[in-house]
Write a protein that holds these residues in place. Structure first.
Motif, PDB file in Angstrom:
ATOM      1  N   ASP A 174       0.833  -1.208   0.000  1.00 27.32           N
ATOM      2  CA  ASP A 174       0.000   0.000   0.000  1.00 27.32           C
ATOM      3  C   ASP A 174       0.864   1.253   0.000  1.00 27.32           C
ATOM      4  OD1 ASP A 174      -2.368  -1.392  -0.033  1.00 27.32           O
ATOM      5  OD2 ASP A 174      -2.606  -1.389   2.146  1.00 27.32           O
ATOM      6  N   SER A 177       2.260   1.753  -3.483  1.00 28.17           N
ATOM      7  CA  SER A 177       1.274   2.260  -4.441  1.00 28.17           C
ATOM      8  C   SER A 177       0.966   3.730  -4.221  1.00 28.17           C
ATOM      9  CB  SER A 177      -0.010   1.435  -4.363  1.00 28.17           C
ATOM     10  OG  SER A 177      -0.655   1.629  -3.113  1.00 28.17           O
ATOM     11  N   MET A 178       1.169   4.216  -3.011  1.00 30.04           N
ATOM     12  CA  MET A 178       0.906   5.624  -2.739  1.00 30.04           C
ATOM     13  C   MET A 178       1.844   6.541  -3.514  1.00 30.04           C
ATOM     14  SD  MET A 178       0.089   5.645   1.373  1.00 30.04           S
ATOM     15  CE  MET A 178       0.037   7.451   1.412  1.00 30.04           C
ATOM     16  N   ASN A 180       2.811   6.152  -6.502  1.00 36.86           N
ATOM     17  CA  ASN A 180       2.261   6.302  -7.844  1.00 36.86           C
ATOM     18  C   ASN A 180       0.924   7.032  -7.833  1.00 36.86           C
ATOM     19  OD1 ASN A 180       2.394   5.569 -10.775  1.00 36.86           O
ATOM     20  ND2 ASN A 180       0.512   4.489 -10.258  1.00 36.86           N
ATOM     21  N   ASN A 181       0.029   6.620  -6.936  1.00 36.72           N
ATOM     22  CA  ASN A 181      -1.333   7.154  -6.945  1.00 36.72           C
ATOM     23  C   ASN A 181      -1.436   8.581  -6.420  1.00 36.72           C
ATOM     24  OD1 ASN A 181      -2.270   4.692  -7.921  1.00 36.72           O
ATOM     25  ND2 ASN A 181      -2.623   3.871  -5.879  1.00 36.72           N
ATOM     26  N   PHE A 182      -0.605   8.920  -5.442  1.00 37.16           N
ATOM     27  CA  PHE A 182      -0.735  10.225  -4.808  1.00 37.16           C
ATOM     28  C   PHE A 182       0.410  11.184  -5.112  1.00 37.16           C
ATOM     29  CE2 PHE A 182      -3.165   7.316  -2.087  1.00 37.16           C
ATOM     30  CZ  PHE A 182      -4.398   7.945  -2.146  1.00 37.16           C
ATOM     31  N   LEU A 183       1.372  10.735  -5.904  1.00 32.03           N
ATOM     32  CA  LEU A 183       2.476  11.630  -6.247  1.00 32.03           C
ATOM     33  C   LEU A 183       2.696  11.689  -7.763  1.00 32.03           C
ATOM     34  CD1 LEU A 183       4.686  13.493  -5.192  1.00 32.03           C
ATOM     35  CD2 LEU A 183       6.197  11.514  -5.013  1.00 32.03           C
ATOM     36  N   PRO A 186      -0.774  12.497 -10.041  1.00 36.77           N
ATOM     37  CA  PRO A 186      -1.189  13.908  -9.972  1.00 36.77           C
ATOM     38  C   PRO A 186      -0.189  14.852 -10.625  1.00 36.77           C
ATOM     39  CG  PRO A 186      -1.552  12.838  -7.860  1.00 36.77           C
ATOM     40  CD  PRO A 186      -0.772  11.876  -8.705  1.00 36.77           C
TER      41      PRO A 186
END
Length: 262
Positions: A174, A177-178, A180-183, A186
């Protein structure tokens, strides 16, 4: 990790072995590592090329599809270079087989470059595939092909380093994946892939110029189209500076063996 020099004839064997293993790893699951991102990019190309491409324009002299395609190509390069390095190294840490690698006579430099080159290869293969598909939708003038290739190489190198860094700092899937998903995502979407930064009102235009991916995307687009919000030299210089910083950071972590033995 040993930094001692092996005999000259044998000193780079661990590097080539690790590089071959990493390339074989993503080739073995090519449906996931290569085909899936190509299909995703093809859907973007269909939407912006076949439907909206000729109906709107944001840069004089170019269709919207021509404006978007360079960003989509670089997005594929960035995402897959990062994904390859981060997932491979993190899984090796997670299941513990990284310890088998650490007892081999591989140096920190060889370790980094084996992961880096494999990740760059995957990212660039996806980028070339996206470009090949884009030919069926819209032509690109390729004003500065050498500059475009240089920017793609820099982007893949830079995000391979970032993938190594993320794999070392993450403690769970998790957490990985953050990154990629949150940095990364965006920053890509806010970096000018789908719109020129120059059309934004103040202060958003100025804030967007603080986005590091803005320089990668604009440099690549400028090399392909000859138009962009910043000069190619500025974008290239910023990309080189970022690549040097991230490489130094990754080398420092690997040299210390950070989280490689636990």
């Amino acid at each position: 990790m040993s930094e001692e020099q092996a005999p000259a004839w044998n000193s780079w064997r661990p590097f080539w072995t690790l590089l071959r293993r990493e390339v074989w790893r993503f080739c073995k699951v090519s449906a996931q590592t290569l085909l899936t991102p190509i299909i995703t990019a093809s859907l973007y190309l269909f939407v912006f090329g076949a439907t909206l491409g000729e109906r709107i324009a944001v840069v004089e002299g170019f269709s919207y599809a021509q404006f978007v395609v360079p960003g989509l190509i670089l997005m594929g390069v960035i995402n897959n270079s990062f994904a390859n390095a981060s997932s491979s190294l993190f899984v090796a840490r997670y299941i513990g087989n990284i310890l088998d690698l650490l007892v081999t006579p591989i140096t920190a430099t060889q370790f980094i470059f084996a992961y880096t080159l494999a990740s760059m290869l995957r990212g660039l293969l996806v980028g070339v595939a996206v470009w090949g598909i884009s030919i069926f939708f819209v032509p690109l003038p390729w004003i500065n092909p050498v500059g475009a290739i240089a920017m793609a190489l820099l982007a893949s190198f830079l995000f391979a380093q970032f993938g190594i860094i993320a794999a070392l700092y993450a403690n769970t899937f998790d957490a990985l994946s953050m990154f990629n998903n949150f940095l990364i995502l965006p920053l890509i979407y806010l970096g000018g892939v789908f719109y020129p930064i120059s059309i934004l009102p103040a202060p958003w235009e100025g804030l967007s110029r603080l986005n590091p991916l803005f320089y990668l995307i604009e440099g690549f687009r400028y090399a392909l189209l000859g138009e962009g919000d910043i000069a190619f030299g500025t974008a290239f210089g910023a990309a080189v500076a970022m690549a040097v910083v991230l490489f130094g950071w990754a080398a420092w972590l690997i040299g210390r063996g950070y989280k490689l033995r636990n």
